[in-house]
Scaffold this motif. Sequence first.
Motif, PDB file in Angstrom:
ATOM      1  N   SER A 184      11.682 -10.182   2.145  1.00  0.00           N
ATOM      2  CA  SER A 184      10.932 -10.473   0.913  1.00  0.00           C
ATOM      3  C   SER A 184      11.387 -11.796   0.307  1.00  0.00           C
ATOM      4  O   SER A 184      10.565 -12.619  -0.125  1.00  0.00           O
ATOM      5  CB  SER A 184      11.131  -9.337  -0.100  1.00  0.00           C
ATOM      6  OG  SER A 184      10.667  -8.110   0.413  1.00  0.00           O
TER       7      SER A 184
ATOM      8  N   PHE B   3      14.401  -5.361   4.496  1.00  0.00           N
ATOM      9  CA  PHE B   3      13.251  -5.427   3.590  1.00  0.00           C
ATOM     10  C   PHE B   3      13.454  -6.494   2.509  1.00  0.00           C
ATOM     11  O   PHE B   3      12.578  -7.339   2.278  1.00  0.00           O
ATOM     12  CB  PHE B   3      13.019  -4.057   2.950  1.00  0.00           C
ATOM     13  CG  PHE B   3      11.892  -4.026   1.958  1.00  0.00           C
ATOM     14  CD1 PHE B   3      10.576  -3.947   2.391  1.00  0.00           C
ATOM     15  CD2 PHE B   3      12.145  -4.085   0.594  1.00  0.00           C
ATOM     16  CE1 PHE B   3       9.531  -3.929   1.476  1.00  0.00           C
ATOM     17  CE2 PHE B   3      11.105  -4.069  -0.327  1.00  0.00           C
ATOM     18  CZ  PHE B   3       9.795  -3.986   0.113  1.00  0.00           C
TER      19      PHE B   3
ATOM     20  N   PHE C 241       9.099  -1.382   5.101  1.00  0.00           N
ATOM     21  CA  PHE C 241       8.618  -0.521   4.016  1.00  0.00           C
ATOM     22  C   PHE C 241       8.140   0.819   4.572  1.00  0.00           C
ATOM     23  O   PHE C 241       8.423   1.888   4.018  1.00  0.00           O
ATOM     24  CB  PHE C 241       7.483  -1.226   3.269  1.00  0.00           C
ATOM     25  CG  PHE C 241       6.983  -0.468   2.073  1.00  0.00           C
ATOM     26  CD1 PHE C 241       7.617  -0.589   0.848  1.00  0.00           C
ATOM     27  CD2 PHE C 241       5.879   0.376   2.174  1.00  0.00           C
ATOM     28  CE1 PHE C 241       7.161   0.112  -0.260  1.00  0.00           C
ATOM     29  CE2 PHE C 241       5.417   1.084   1.074  1.00  0.00           C
ATOM     30  CZ  PHE C 241       6.065   0.950  -0.141  1.00  0.00           C
TER      31      PHE C 241
END
Length: 381
Positions: free
Chosen positions: A222, A218, A182
């Motif tokens: 997640s 990312f 991020f």
Amino acid sequence: MCEYISNLDFEGFREAGIYEALHHAVKNGMLEFVIEVIKVCPHVMNCKDDRSKILFMSSIVNRQEKMFSLLYGCEASRAAFFSLVDGNGDTMLHLAAKLSPPSQLARISGAALQMQRELQWYKEVESIMNLALKDVSNKNKQTSRELFTHEHKDLLVKGEQWMKQAATSCTVVGALIITIMFNAAFNVPGGNIQQTGYPVFKDKKSFTVFIVADAISFFSSSTSVLMFLGILTSRYAEEDFLKSLPTKLILGLSTLFLSIAAMMVTFCTALIIMLNGRLEIIIPVVLLASIPVTFFMLLQFPLLVEIFVSTYGPGIFNKKMKRCELHEVNSRNRAKACHYVMISVDGKSRNLFESSIASRHEKVFSLFYGAGASKAEFVTS
């Protein structure tokens, strides 16, 4: 040896210890020995040990899946076969509900996978049992399901702990990758143009690779964290270990591996952009960046493969063996049964061949004379 065994009667089998040897062979998975003995003496499939267990029952108790498939495939009268109980009043489903021997559990890595294997055995035996016998109680007034819960309560706790430890460790790694990726998305190599806010190297192909790899890392990390959170918040019922929990673990480990690999690609492309083609630095750094991915593969990939094969693989029970492995044994069994029928006697001690003579049935006479495996036995009887 097989020729010697084929000439023994019931008492001869007892005295020679053939039945004990067969049960010992089933316990240790000596498939070839059992096949050869059954070929010459099919009736030994129903021999019992000191606890009134036949060979098929012993294969369930000792968790010998190949032996289980073999004996299931060559059993002719399954209706009577599956209604048998041992000396404790346990049906075959009760035997499958008991905990595996420690030697068999030790072959499987992780308490969660051990619990899954136990459930697979129980479900397999349940699928071939008569519906009317599934809720039968043994001498201890326990149904097979109650016995399974009682026998596996400790393994269930260990499986829960194993799953939670694995999920917790991987969640920490996944959360760390999310944070890094991020941050990398908004702090790109070379910075941004002050007037427009666009990245300085936005037109470079290597920058496109950087952004795509960053996004993959990312989102996959997640997903991985969400899968592991699903494991941590699971209710950990017995049935969850069969499909639900292993599936979440497979998805979690797979996406975590993908996120680590994509993170390394992101790091390498960032260096390529910043160093502007200085290969003497880039190549060693790229090689070093591959080390974490390699270590992760060596440590976790075998476990991932094992879980996947155990959950979605062909299974431990050989369906093909069940159908046709011992077709020859079944044929021998039927032939021997027909032979016993032909030499059976009536109230006047006459076999069927003699009865056809006494009744003057020429067609029956010709049939039995032509089908007689041992004409000398007919003629001299």
